[in-house]
Design a protein around this motif. Sequence first.
Motif, short mmCIF file in Angstrom:
data_model
loop_
_atom_site.label_atom_id
_atom_site.label_comp_id
_atom_site.label_asym_id
_atom_site.label_seq_id
_atom_site.Cartn_x
_atom_site.Cartn_y
_atom_site.Cartn_z
N GLY A 1 0.51 -1.09 -0.15
CA GLY A 1 -0.16 -0.27 0.26
C GLY A 1 0.64 1.29 0.03
O GLY A 1 0.68 2.25 -1.07
N ALA A 2 2.09 1.51 1.07
CA ALA A 2 2.76 2.18 1.18
C ALA A 2 3.66 3.02 -0.65
O ALA A 2 3.65 3.75 -0.59
CB ALA A 2 3.80 2.57 2.00
N ALA A 3 4.09 1.29 -1.51
CA ALA A 3 4.25 1.37 -2.91
C ALA A 3 3.14 2.03 -3.31
O ALA A 3 4.25 3.06 -3.82
CB ALA A 3 5.69 -0.02 -2.55
N ILE A 4 2.56 1.65 -3.76
CA ILE A 4 1.56 2.24 -4.90
C ILE A 4 1.54 3.53 -4.01
O ILE A 4 1.08 4.52 -5.26
CB ILE A 4 0.05 0.92 -4.79
CG1 ILE A 4 0.33 0.17 -4.35
CG2 ILE A 4 -1.01 2.33 -5.10
CD1 ILE A 4 -0.71 -1.03 -4.28
N TYR A 5 1.03 4.06 -3.06
CA TYR A 5 0.72 5.26 -2.54
C TYR A 5 2.52 6.72 -3.80
O TYR A 5 2.03 7.45 -3.91
CB TYR A 5 1.37 6.22 -1.60
CG TYR A 5 1.10 6.82 -0.53
CD1 TYR A 5 -0.17 8.37 -1.06
CD2 TYR A 5 2.44 7.86 -0.86
CE1 TYR A 5 0.39 9.56 -0.25
CE2 TYR A 5 2.66 9.25 -0.32
CZ TYR A 5 2.08 10.28 -0.68
OH TYR A 5 1.39 11.39 0.14
N SER A 6 3.40 5.91 -3.21
CA SER A 6 4.89 6.80 -3.73
C SER A 6 4.91 6.51 -4.97
O SER A 6 4.95 7.41 -5.43
CB SER A 6 5.87 5.54 -3.08
OG SER A 6 5.93 5.62 -1.31
N ASP B 1 10.64 9.37 -4.69
CA ASP B 1 9.28 8.88 -4.18
C ASP B 1 9.87 7.57 -4.44
O ASP B 1 9.12 6.48 -4.00
CB ASP B 1 8.20 9.63 -4.96
CG ASP B 1 7.15 10.57 -3.80
OD1 ASP B 1 7.65 10.42 -2.33
OD2 ASP B 1 6.78 11.34 -4.45
N CYS B 2 10.29 7.50 -5.44
CA CYS B 2 10.35 5.81 -6.47
C CYS B 2 11.47 5.01 -6.11
O CYS B 2 11.35 4.12 -5.13
CB CYS B 2 10.84 6.27 -7.64
SG CYS B 2 9.34 6.58 -8.70
N THR B 3 12.76 6.40 -5.08
CA THR B 3 13.41 5.45 -4.14
C THR B 3 12.68 4.60 -2.81
O THR B 3 12.83 3.89 -2.95
CB THR B 3 14.42 5.74 -3.98
OG1 THR B 3 15.18 7.07 -4.99
CG2 THR B 3 15.86 5.75 -2.70
N ALA B 4 11.66 5.42 -2.51
CA ALA B 4 11.04 4.07 -1.63
C ALA B 4 10.09 3.81 -1.90
O ALA B 4 9.93 3.15 -0.51
CB ALA B 4 9.92 6.26 -0.75
N ALA B 5 9.58 3.39 -2.29
CA ALA B 5 8.58 2.63 -3.13
C ALA B 5 9.84 1.67 -3.13
O ALA B 5 9.01 0.90 -3.08
CB ALA B 5 8.02 2.72 -4.75
N LEU B 6 11.13 2.02 -4.37
CA LEU B 6 11.58 0.53 -4.33
C LEU B 6 11.74 0.10 -2.34
O LEU B 6 11.85 -1.45 -2.75
CB LEU B 6 12.98 0.72 -5.23
CG LEU B 6 12.01 1.18 -6.57
CD1 LEU B 6 13.76 1.70 -6.96
CD2 LEU B 6 12.28 -0.34 -6.86
N THR B 7 12.40 0.71 -1.82
CA THR B 7 12.34 0.36 -0.16
C THR B 7 11.15 -0.61 -0.16
O THR B 7 11.49 -0.91 0.52
CB THR B 7 13.44 1.75 0.86
OG1 THR B 7 13.96 1.91 -0.55
CG2 THR B 7 13.49 1.36 1.97
N GLN B 8 10.34 0.58 -0.19
CA GLN B 8 8.81 -0.37 0.46
C GLN B 8 9.24 -1.91 0.13
O GLN B 8 8.62 -3.20 0.87
CB GLN B 8 7.65 0.38 0.96
CG GLN B 8 7.85 1.78 1.26
CD GLN B 8 7.38 3.00 1.22
OE1 GLN B 8 6.66 3.27 -0.63
NE2 GLN B 8 7.16 3.73 1.74
#
Length: 501
Positions: free
Chosen positions: A70-75, A452-459
């Motif tokens: 869910g967090a990755a979708i948001y990011s 945001d994409c870096t955050a998504a990949l991390t998540q």
Amino acid sequence: MASSLTKDAAPQAAPATGGKTFFGHPRGLATLFMTEMWERFSFYGMRALLVLYLIAPASQGGLAFKAATGAAIYSVYNATVYLLAMPGGWISDRLWGPRKTVAVAGTIIMCGHFLLAVPVEMSFFIGLVFIAVGSGLLKANISTMVGHLYPDRTDPRRDSAFTIFYMGINLGAFAAPLVIGTVGQNVNWHLGFALAGVGMALGLGQFLFGTRHLAPVSNVVPAPLRAEERAALLKKSGLWAAAAVVFYAVVLATGSFTINWVLWPLSLAGIALPAFYFAKIRRDKEITADEKSKMTGYIWFFIAAAVFWMIYDQSGSTLTIFASQDTAGTLFGIGFPSSWFQSLNPLFIMALAPVIAVLWVKLRDRNPSTTAKFAMGMIGIGISFGVMMLAQAAATGGVKVSPMWLVMVYLVQTVAELSLSPVGLSVSTKLAPEKYAGQVMGLWFLAVTAGDCTAALTQLIVGNAFMSEASFAIQGAVVALGGVALLMWRKKVIKLMGDVR
């Protein structure tokens, strides 16, 4: 939210268009103010519910995704909004002009919100695409039309106009979680999304009704496409669209499709695209050695901004999940839904932005350099996740922590944002090669996309461990140490910047 600050305006002159005014400004400013306020109301209201709806169990009407997904979708969604701001500007410049582009954008956004209101999963994700596309179109052009109201760039009202416009952004962002968040969480998710659609409908109606007050130049296409360019564009777009359709058709046919087939490609593209643009600009033989040096210096600021947004934009994902699952929903005996926390940032911005703007003026010769302000922003945002580490530790064993933990986090993040974000807008205009002035401003928005994409990949990689104490500590320490490194290397960066300070 990505913000900007303006200095106090000089005494007002007569309005450029005559007749009735809006606080001494052309009436067109009222149209753009209200349009942007309602658009931000719809955007931040939907955003306040997005992750909560994605991870809510089916028994509560949600989509039951894992927290990390869910967090990755948001990011990725948030990254796409800023990614599409660049083609949004191009469409305005080459196809429709700002006024038509914003009208189309508002219609697309409104339809997207109402698609979210339909209790069907496919409709929900189509709606997200609509909102991302529409927001990208609108973001690139509505501010341009504010500038069009003042054809004389020395008009003393110009800075004041952008300050008023900026307040509209934050008023909408402040009210949205209080209204839409409450209805979505306490009544019905889809009714909340529908309210966001109503907000955009009000903004679109305001815009269409008030277009007669806008500057005529806002209806002009600055550099219209030639017939052969249009044909080539359609051909290339068709080929890329066909390739995407074939690729995903194969994935679907093999039964291997999951949401990760969307999240991973978009996340990687959001990081690769800025790198491509920087390489393109630096390889251009038409830019001078001085301009090339300045772009090398700008890369430092871009990377700093990207890692800053990597943490900052988790306010709508990681912090929202923490608010929902680990934070008490009462303060001083008053209960409230967790989405209300997202009103804190715009509230703090409205309170602190004038104070910090005055502070920079008062410091005069002691005013920190651009490099120092960026470093302060990075260190501040790193400290905010240090506070989150402590809050997460306090929430172990199912304990609900005091809301004051998140109040402190949002306060620290807002101060950090006001140190970095407006300065980034300014330095982007100063360091850009003349040939790429507009595109470098677009690159600044791509820093949000990259973060945001870096955050998504991390998540996606670490899974639900992204909510752990260790995750908060590592992210905060990496970004804060990056700020310290920028301070240590500031002389090198300043040298690359040439005559810019």
